[in-house]
Enzyme design. Structure first.
Site, PDB file in Angstrom:
ATOM      1  N   HIS A   1       1.004  -1.173  -0.030  1.00 31.53           N
ATOM      2  CA  HIS A   1       0.132  -0.112   0.124  1.00 31.53           C
ATOM      3  C   HIS A   1       0.806   1.173   0.177  1.00 31.53           C
ATOM      4  CE1 HIS A   1      -3.088  -2.533   1.223  1.00 31.53           C
ATOM      5  NE2 HIS A   1      -2.522  -3.069   2.299  1.00 31.53           N
TER       6      HIS A   1
HETATM    7  C1  BDR Z   1      -2.691   0.855   5.651  1.00 28.33           C
HETATM    8  O1  BDR Z   1      -2.852   0.168   6.596  1.00 28.33           O
HETATM    9  C2  BDR Z   1      -1.457  -0.184   7.292  1.00 28.33           C
HETATM   10  O2  BDR Z   1      -1.485  -1.406   7.920  1.00 28.33           O
HETATM   11  C3  BDR Z   1      -0.666  -0.179   6.096  1.00 28.33           C
HETATM   12  O3  BDR Z   1       0.850   0.343   6.586  1.00 28.33           O
HETATM   13  C4  BDR Z   1      -1.040   0.823   5.430  1.00 28.33           C
HETATM   14  O4  BDR Z   1      -0.784   2.192   5.825  1.00 28.33           O
HETATM   15  C5  BDR Z   1      -3.360  -0.162   4.430  1.00 28.33           C
HETATM   16  O5  BDR Z   1      -4.644  -0.209   4.989  1.00 28.33           O
END
Ligand code: BDR
Ligand code: CA
Length: 307
Positions: A234
């Site tokens: 992500h």
């Molecule tokens: C987001 O949530 C976190 O767990 C990850 O680092 C990312 O920023 C994804 O939903």
């Protein structure tokens, strides 16, 4: 860069620091999110030390604006960055401030050029910055966010994790008037993923590759257990939307809202798709990526530490 490392935050930082020609990193700020603040700050120290950076580091808000913090240790591990034994020399990495909000205000306002923020965590620090010091907006060029979605959620059916943990903060940032580019789950899960064989190949990319592969191994096992076969990275998308915007092949500008209700819709983000949409804000939502070029960019960035 405001973050909560976090395994995908760690990859995002690794990519960012590999490209000083594209972005001159002023500082890293941490916020409670994937795990509690002490852990994410310790992880930022480990990464900055390991990657040979001397960027300033400031720790920020431990908890969201309104609700108690909820964390995601099941994906990132107890420490928030499980899977690799970082050398033990990082504790001495200096903390420029334990108030990320005043730190950001100071560094951004003093800068001769406009500054961009990459935010890959709950938006607590960024919202407080914009609310407490609104004059800072005139020196902010753009905010690149990983958060929200135009489709599915991940932490709940409706909500993405960063949006869910602090939706009140996201609401403030969305409606701040500062230009925003959003990498949501519709992009990061559905389009900009890595396949397992690609994750395995990362270990051949030198020193940073061995580290990245080890933490991604931990993270992907957790994702595979949930039934995911494509592994989302992500937070790297938010960094890349700043330093390599050409990778993203489709985007739409929307007025976006985030649900602040205390029900199953809390933290859900939704674009106003009406033809006659009221323009509440104007957020550039990334919708597609040239995945092959994205993977190559990630690999080249990670490999560059051994050159
Ligand atoms: C987001 O949530 C976190 O767990 C990850 O680092 C990312 O920023 C994804 O939903
Ligand atoms: Ca994150």
């Amino acid at each position: 860069m405001d973050c909560d490392p976090g395994i995908d935050d760690a990859i995002a930082l690794t990519v960012l620091l590999a490209h000083p020609e594209a972005a001159d990193l002023i500082g890293v700020t941490t916020v409670g999110g994937n795990v509690k603040l002490d852990y994410v700050t310790a992880n930022a120290k480990k990464l900055l030390t390991f990657l040979g950076s001397n960027a300033e580091l400031a720790s920020g808000q431990a908890t969201p604006l309104v609700k108690e913090i909820e964390t995601a240790g099941e994906i990132h591990g107890k420490t928030g960055m499980d899977g690799y034994d970082f050398p033990e020399n990082s504790e001495d990495y200096p903390l420029a401030s334990d108030n990320a909000v005043t730190f950001m205000y100071d560094r951004i306002s003093k800068c001769d050029e406009k500054v961009s923020i990459v935010a890959t965590a709950p938006l607590t620090n960024v919202a407080l910055l914009l609310k407490t010091f609104p004059d800072v907006k005139s020196n902010i060029e753009h905010i690149y966010i990983m958060g929200g979605s135009t489709l599915q959620g991940n932490i709940t059916t409706a909500a993405e994790f960063n949006a869910y943990v602090d939706p009140e903060a996201m609401d403030i940032v969305f409606n701040s008037g500062v230009p925003i580019t959003l990498s949501g789950l519709n992009l990061t899960e559905n389009k900009a993923y890595l396949k397992m064989d690609e994750i395995n190949n990362i270990k051949n990319l030198g020193k940073a590759g061995v580290m990245a592969n080890a933490i991604l191994d931990f993270y992907s096992s957790a994702e595979l257990e949930k039934g995911m076969t494509k592994i989302p990275i992500h937070d790297a998308c938010a960094v890349l939307s700043l330093i390599a915007p050409e990778l993203f092949t489709k985007s739409t500008n929307y007025s976006m809202d985030v649900s602040l209700t205390n029900d199953q819709f809390r933290g859900m983000t939704y674009p106003d798709r009406r033809v006659y949409a009221e323009v509440k804000n104007n957020i550039k939502v990334l919708e597609d990526v040239d995945r092959e070029a994205f993977v190559k960019y990630l690999f080249d960035s990670i490999a560059s530490y051994d050159k």
